[in-house]
Design a protein around this motif. Structure first.
Motif, PDB file in Angstrom:
ATOM      1  N   ARG A 105      24.159  11.906  46.176  1.00 33.84           N
ATOM      2  CA  ARG A 105      23.532  10.373  46.270  1.00 33.84           C
ATOM      3  C   ARG A 105      22.351  10.253  45.296  1.00 33.84           C
ATOM      4  O   ARG A 105      22.092   9.508  44.745  1.00 33.84           O
ATOM      5  N   ARG A 108      24.022   9.876  41.611  1.00 35.29           N
ATOM      6  CA  ARG A 108      24.617   8.628  41.322  1.00 35.29           C
ATOM      7  C   ARG A 108      23.111   7.756  41.272  1.00 35.29           C
ATOM      8  O   ARG A 108      22.299   7.657  41.928  1.00 35.29           O
ATOM      9  N   GLY A 109      23.568   6.807  40.284  1.00 33.46           N
ATOM     10  CA  GLY A 109      22.514   5.874  39.961  1.00 33.46           C
ATOM     11  C   GLY A 109      21.297   6.363  39.326  1.00 33.46           C
ATOM     12  O   GLY A 109      20.733   5.747  38.406  1.00 33.46           O
ATOM     13  N   LEU A 116      31.382  -1.126  36.490  1.00 32.10           N
ATOM     14  CA  LEU A 116      32.593  -1.599  36.792  1.00 32.10           C
ATOM     15  C   LEU A 116      32.845  -2.927  35.938  1.00 32.10           C
ATOM     16  O   LEU A 116      32.075  -3.668  35.436  1.00 32.10           O
ATOM     17  N   VAL A 121      32.878  -9.466  41.376  1.00 31.16           N
ATOM     18  CA  VAL A 121      33.097  -8.831  42.387  1.00 31.16           C
ATOM     19  C   VAL A 121      32.792  -7.583  42.323  1.00 31.16           C
ATOM     20  O   VAL A 121      32.790  -6.943  43.526  1.00 31.16           O
ATOM     21  N   SER A 122      32.030  -7.009  41.451  1.00 32.25           N
ATOM     22  CA  SER A 122      31.485  -5.735  41.286  1.00 32.25           C
ATOM     23  C   SER A 122      29.807  -5.865  41.629  1.00 32.25           C
ATOM     24  O   SER A 122      29.200  -4.895  42.017  1.00 32.25           O
ATOM     25  N   GLU A 135      17.879  -2.872  44.570  1.00 32.09           N
ATOM     26  CA  GLU A 135      18.485  -1.677  45.579  1.00 32.09           C
ATOM     27  C   GLU A 135      18.845  -0.487  44.846  1.00 32.09           C
ATOM     28  O   GLU A 135      18.596   0.510  45.409  1.00 32.09           O
ATOM     29  N   LEU A 139      16.929   2.615  46.541  1.00 32.08           N
ATOM     30  CA  LEU A 139      17.692   4.055  46.963  1.00 32.08           C
ATOM     31  C   LEU A 139      16.956   5.231  46.596  1.00 32.08           C
ATOM     32  O   LEU A 139      17.172   6.138  47.368  1.00 32.08           O
ATOM     33  N   HIS A 140      16.322   5.148  45.363  1.00 32.52           N
ATOM     34  CA  HIS A 140      15.867   6.496  44.890  1.00 32.52           C
ATOM     35  C   HIS A 140      14.274   6.554  44.972  1.00 32.52           C
ATOM     36  O   HIS A 140      13.606   7.178  44.258  1.00 32.52           O
TER      37      HIS A 140
ATOM     38  N   PHE B 227      32.437  -4.316  44.771  1.00 28.27           N
ATOM     39  CA  PHE B 227      30.950  -4.271  44.888  1.00 28.27           C
ATOM     40  C   PHE B 227      30.411  -3.022  45.770  1.00 28.27           C
ATOM     41  O   PHE B 227      29.216  -2.595  45.781  1.00 28.27           O
ATOM     42  N   ILE B 229      31.958  -0.025  45.758  1.00 24.50           N
ATOM     43  CA  ILE B 229      31.973   1.201  44.888  1.00 24.50           C
ATOM     44  C   ILE B 229      30.817   0.947  44.014  1.00 24.50           C
ATOM     45  O   ILE B 229      30.083   2.054  43.908  1.00 24.50           O
ATOM     46  N   SER B 230      30.433  -0.128  43.424  1.00 25.15           N
ATOM     47  CA  SER B 230      29.106  -0.208  42.749  1.00 25.15           C
ATOM     48  C   SER B 230      28.158   0.174  43.770  1.00 25.15           C
ATOM     49  O   SER B 230      26.995   1.089  43.010  1.00 25.15           O
ATOM     50  N   ALA B 231      27.923  -0.059  44.934  1.00 31.02           N
ATOM     51  CA  ALA B 231      26.666   0.225  45.512  1.00 31.02           C
ATOM     52  C   ALA B 231      26.802   1.808  45.868  1.00 31.02           C
ATOM     53  O   ALA B 231      25.539   2.328  45.770  1.00 31.02           O
ATOM     54  N   ARG B 232      27.855   2.398  46.027  1.00 25.04           N
ATOM     55  CA  ARG B 232      28.005   3.835  46.228  1.00 25.04           C
ATOM     56  C   ARG B 232      27.685   4.307  44.957  1.00 25.04           C
ATOM     57  O   ARG B 232      26.908   5.446  45.068  1.00 25.04           O
ATOM     58  N   MET B 233      28.068   3.961  43.984  1.00 22.25           N
ATOM     59  CA  MET B 233      27.729   4.559  42.536  1.00 22.25           C
ATOM     60  C   MET B 233      26.260   4.458  42.166  1.00 22.25           C
ATOM     61  O   MET B 233      25.705   5.080  41.412  1.00 22.25           O
ATOM     62  N   ARG B 234      25.507   3.660  43.007  1.00 25.18           N
ATOM     63  CA  ARG B 234      23.957   3.518  42.975  1.00 25.18           C
ATOM     64  C   ARG B 234      23.327   4.647  43.632  1.00 25.18           C
ATOM     65  O   ARG B 234      22.148   4.823  43.536  1.00 25.18           O
ATOM     66  N   GLY B 235      24.221   5.260  44.647  1.00 30.22           N
ATOM     67  CA  GLY B 235      23.578   6.466  45.406  1.00 30.22           C
ATOM     68  C   GLY B 235      23.379   5.924  46.694  1.00 30.22           C
ATOM     69  O   GLY B 235      22.696   6.622  47.484  1.00 30.22           O
ATOM     70  N   MET B 236      24.066   4.890  47.305  1.00 29.57           N
ATOM     71  CA  MET B 236      24.096   4.380  48.673  1.00 29.57           C
ATOM     72  C   MET B 236      24.811   5.222  49.371  1.00 29.57           C
ATOM     73  O   MET B 236      26.209   5.570  49.045  1.00 29.57           O
ATOM     74  N   GLU B 240      24.954   3.266  55.236  1.00 25.35           N
ATOM     75  CA  GLU B 240      24.067   2.103  54.835  1.00 25.35           C
ATOM     76  C   GLU B 240      24.937   1.156  54.022  1.00 25.35           C
ATOM     77  O   GLU B 240      24.812   0.008  54.150  1.00 25.35           O
ATOM     78  N   ARG B 244      25.018  -2.653  55.195  1.00 25.73           N
ATOM     79  CA  ARG B 244      24.079  -3.563  54.223  1.00 25.73           C
ATOM     80  C   ARG B 244      24.957  -4.522  53.542  1.00 25.73           C
ATOM     81  O   ARG B 244      24.743  -5.681  53.105  1.00 25.73           O
TER      82      ARG B 244
END
Lengths: 566, 329
Positions: A105, A108-109, A116, A121-122, A135, A139-140, B227, B229-236, B240, B244
């Protein structure tokens, strides 16, 4: 959700990066398999590469090649019931194999950003884009609320979004395709990651927007960000990639310096991908290996009336179409558009979303009524005809859309879909109807067993072939192809374009070909119209349009077409 | 498609004003629906067989006998039954607008007063039940949807079972186990807060099952969206992401069901109030129906119609708040 990452006894092996350099990201002999229904599917075989600061590695392949799975595995989101093994996956010398959920976690980010395809939709469609970027920061634990707010606006500004204050408050569906893709990129760049993974970042975007997004990625690269670019289209990666991996069926078929792969490919498959890119230079030549098309004209009774007719098959004069927007203002979608389409020829209409090209197609098909001007089909008045009289002529013109799936009944198999599209004159003769369906399937190069499958069991290329067979069923004179190859991978697109050219030669069809892709238009068309904001800004032969564009917009469009020459 | 899109390129439109206009439109609809319900109730009363004055006298006296003309004339004058039907109708509507629902045949008291006394506990019960059903549903779906095949299957089996539980049976089981057996809650609920939980759970569990069934499919579908996958790729983290992002995309069917659930819990209250010995509108309705006390029945019908209308307006507003894209349509 996360796959199991296992080490394969690293101690016993001497791992050297392909270039013998220290890499920012090093991947060695990555293997991924999924377990579905008790059987194991090996989807990625022995993928290795090294990524240096400021470098771009491109992974190219068609859908199902394992390129996206490879990318997701690098951030620990392989998904499903997967088994991942690798000799090495390391970031700045630090192994990611066996990383805990918490470590993933925080990687990532923050250290690896991910972009994507299709921001509509992403990005979460229910939230303003600013919150999505916020966000990524939150998150960090980056800054407090007001610092983050300022940073979101800075980020939007840095990716070239004008008026970030208001844009940050809008949802993806309220932004244009280019702006929302930039917002998605801003959310991935929020924490200045060392690595950006871009999975088909420009697929489904207009050519000029694609060019803008690619130049944005080039900027990041020049600032030292390492980029993994994933695409089905070699021409998209040509400008950016330093190193290219070509994947098919989970195997890396070719891996080398970008210039070598693009100009001196070692593998036949790479060569076929390069040949598959349509452009003005490929006109009249097949894009793939030659396929024999056996198509015999199948004259229904109606067509005989027109046997002697040799005027333009489709003619539009001064078409105008207006729409009233929800807030009451009137917008002109089609503004004084005229064209003629001769028998056996292709007229290409190129333009970006909102240019009015699809509305023009609907007017040509008499699916909507023009507010001015007229269309004639085979010399007959077509727009002003009453619907019952028009129905008799309907079979002379048919249409193929971008996404045939939504136009198929999911509970009907391919055979039933085609039987349903046969002209009424074959009614009652079951043997003749089934024979005609088999004939149509043969014409579009589909084996007979495909006819028993349902739409969801067909590949994208097979679906488009069924859609073309359905369009051929009433033996039309004109087929309107509205973005008919736009959703396909380049290699599949090449097969469909070759099929269309073959059918045109055999059956003497006329095509009204509508696309946002100038390369495809130039490959196929005898004449080209360039549309912008509802009006035709330029018309001419592909050679004139491609090599001597006069209108500034056409010039911009031509320069946006990605080419293999870097 | 290249038809002109409704993309607003200028500043975001003031959403408050649009929301107010939307709510105004809904209000007009609500008035029309209520008028329809009131009219239907009036027509039903007017078309009952027999002379109304005789019926009223018989209910009051508790016996069916022939009445003299003088007796009937007095009742007719009292209830305005000697006026033409259309005049009676307008008197009745005027009464409704001013909050006058008529007078109970049996209790000689204004219906509005009877309802007002008993409505509070029932509404508290209904709202508590709906709130509980949301908590149960969200916890259960978030924990079980889109997990391994076994956990997901367990999740949806529990949904289906809960949705099928009969309220009177569930109520008695809860009463036997938690009130009589374990003694954690009072056996006779009365109107205490401690006594509220078991009756509310009786209504909430089946409703949570229904809403869970509707939400689960959407939830699992949303989990697959890019979206997420995008959120998980941000580190979520997974939990959560579910709370969310995914939840908001999957609760619209449950919001619709909550509007219906308000009506369902009101009618369920009839059973639950009997099982748990609670006072409330359910008890009043049972008594009124048994004794043919028409003004009371009509009053409760109109009350329930009003609550349905209010619930639907709230559902419509909630829809737009949850999915702002609906505003454009």
């Amino acid at each position: 959700m996360t796959g199991i990452v296992e080490t394969r006894r690293i101690e016993d092996r001497v791992v050297t990066a392909p270039h013998g350099r220290e890499g920012r990201l090093r991947v060695a002999n990555l293997n991924v398999s999924f377990t579905r229904g008790g059987t194991e599917h090996h989807v990625v075989h022995d993928v290795s590469f090294t990524l240096e600061p400021g470098e771009c590695v491109a992974i190219v392949g068609e859908s199902g090649s394992g390129k996206s799975v490879t990318a997701r595995t690098i951030v620990g989101l392989t998904g499903g019931r997967s088994t991942v093994t690798a000799d090495e996956i390391s970031l700045d010398g630090e192994s990611l194999i066996g990383a805990t959920k918490r470590q993933w976690r925080s990687t990532r980010g923050r250290r690896i950003g991910f972009i994507l395809q299709d921001a509509l939709v992403s990005l979460d469609p229910l939230r303003p884009v600013g919150r999505e970027i916020d966000e990524a920061l939150r998150l960090h634990n980056w800054g407090n609320r007001s610092e983050r707010k300022r940073k979101v606006l800075d980020l939007l500004d840095s990716v070239g979004v004008p008026d970030p204050q208001n844009r940050a408050r809008q949802r993806p569906d309220e932004l244009s395709g280019g702006l929302r893709q930039r917002a998605l990129i801003a959310s991935a760049l929020a924490l200045d990651p060392e690595i950006i993974i871009a999975d088909e970042p420009t697929t489904a975007l207009d050519a000029t927007v694609q060019a803008q997004v690619l130049s944005l990625i080039a900027d990041m690269k020049s600032r030292g960000v390492s980029v993994i670019l994933i695409s089905h289209d070699l021409s998209v990666v040509a400008q950016l990639a330093d190193h290219i991996l070509v994947m098919k069926g989970g195997q890396v078929l070719e891996s080398g310096e970008a210039h070598q792969v693009l100009h001196d490919p070692r593998h036949d498959y790479t060569r076929s991908l390069i040949d598959a890119v349509p452009s003005e230079h490929t006109r009249g030549k097949p894009l793939g290996p030659p396929v024999e098309i056996i198509a015999t004209p199948h004259p229904p009774r109606v067509a005989e009336e027109f046997a002697d007719y040799d005027g333009p098959v489709l003619e539009a004069k001064h078409l105008v179409k207006r729409f009233t927007t929800p807030d009451g203002s009137v917008s002109v979608a089609v503004d004084d558009v005229s064209f003629t389409l001769a028998r056996g020829e292709t007229l290409g209409i190129v333009g970006e979303s909102g240019s009015g090209k699809s509305t023009t197609a609907r007017l040509a098909l008499a699916l909507s009524r023009p507010d001015g001007g007229s269309v004639s089909l085979l010399g007959r008045d077509w727009t002003t005809l009453a619907e019952p009289r028009r129905r008799a002529l309907r079979g002379r013109i048919s249409v193929v859309y971008q996404d045939p799936l939504s136009s198929f009944d999911p509970r009907w198999n391919a055979e039933r879909i085609l039987l349903d599209s046969l002209p009424a004159e074959l009614d009652g003769d079951s043997a003749a109807r089934h024979a005609r369906v088999r004939e149509l399937a043969g014409q579009v190069g589909l084996p007979e067993d495909v006819l028993r499958r349902f739409p969801l069991q067909l590949s994208g290329g097979q679906r488009q072939r069924i859609a073309i067979a359905r369009a051929l069923a009433p033996s039309p004179s004109v087929i309107v192809l509205d973005e008919a190859v736009s959703a396909l991978d380049v290699s599949i697109q090449a097969q469909i374009l070759d099929l269309l050219v073959g059918l045109q030669r055999q059956l003497g069809l006329s095509y009204l070909f509508i696309s946002h892709d100038l390369g495809v238009i130039s490959h196929l068309s005898d004449h080209v119209l360039v549309m912008k904001d509802g009006a035709v800004v330029e018309r001419g032969t592909p050679d004139q349009i491609f090599n001597h564009p006069r209108h500034p917009y056409t010039q911009q469009l031509v320069s946006s077409v990605p080419t293999l020459d870097d | 498609m290249s038809a002109p899109s409704a993309q607003s390129l200028g500043a975001a439109p003031r959403s408050g004003a649009r929301l107010a206009r939307l709510a105004g439109g809904k209000l007009v609809n609500a008035v029309v629906v209520l008028l329809g319900a009131a009219t239907t109730a009036f027509v039903a009363q007017a078309s009952l067989p027999g002379d109304r004055a005789t019926v009223i006298l018989n209910i009051r006296a508790g016996q069916a006998i022939r009445r003299t003309a003088a007796e009937l004339a007095q009742i007719n004058a009292e209830y305005g039954l000697n006026h033409p039907l259309i005049v009676q109708y307008f008197d009745y509507i005027r009464g409704l607008v001013t909050g006058n629902l008529g007078v109970s045949y049996q209790q000689y008291r204004p219906v509005a007063q009877i309802i007002a006394e008993q409505m509070g506990p029932t509404i508290v019960l209904s709202l508590t039940a709906i709130a509980l059903s949301w908590v149960i549903m969200i916890l259960w779906v978030t924990l079980t949807a889109g997990r391994s095949a076994r956990v997901s299957a367990l999740g949806s089996v529990v949904d289906t079972t809960a949705a099928g539980l009969p309220q009177y049976w569930l109520g008695i089981i809860l009463l036997l186990v938690f009130a009589l057996g374990l003694g954690w809650f009072p056996v006779i609920s009365g109107n205490s807060i401690a006594g509220l939980l078991l009756p509310a759970l009786t209504l909430a569990i089946p409703l949570a099952g229904f809403m869970g069934q509707a939400t689960r499919a959407e939830f699992e579908n949303s989990l697959e969206q890019p979206f997420v996958i995008s959120a998980r790729m941000r580190g979520m983290g997974d939990f959560e992401v579910r709370l969310r992002h995914v939840l908001r995309h999957s609760i619209l069917p449950a919001v619709t069901l909550s509007g219906w659930g308000l009506g369902a819990t009101l009618s369920g209250a009839v059973v639950v109030e009997t099982v748990f010995s609670r006072s409330g509108i359910g008890q009043v309705l049972v008594t009124a129906v048994n004794s043919q006390d028409l003004p009371v029945v009509t009053g409760i019908v109109i009350l329930i119609a009003t609550l349905y209308v209010v619930a639907n307006v709230l559902v419509d507003i909630a829809y737009v708040l949850i999915d702002p894209r609906l505003k454009a349509q």
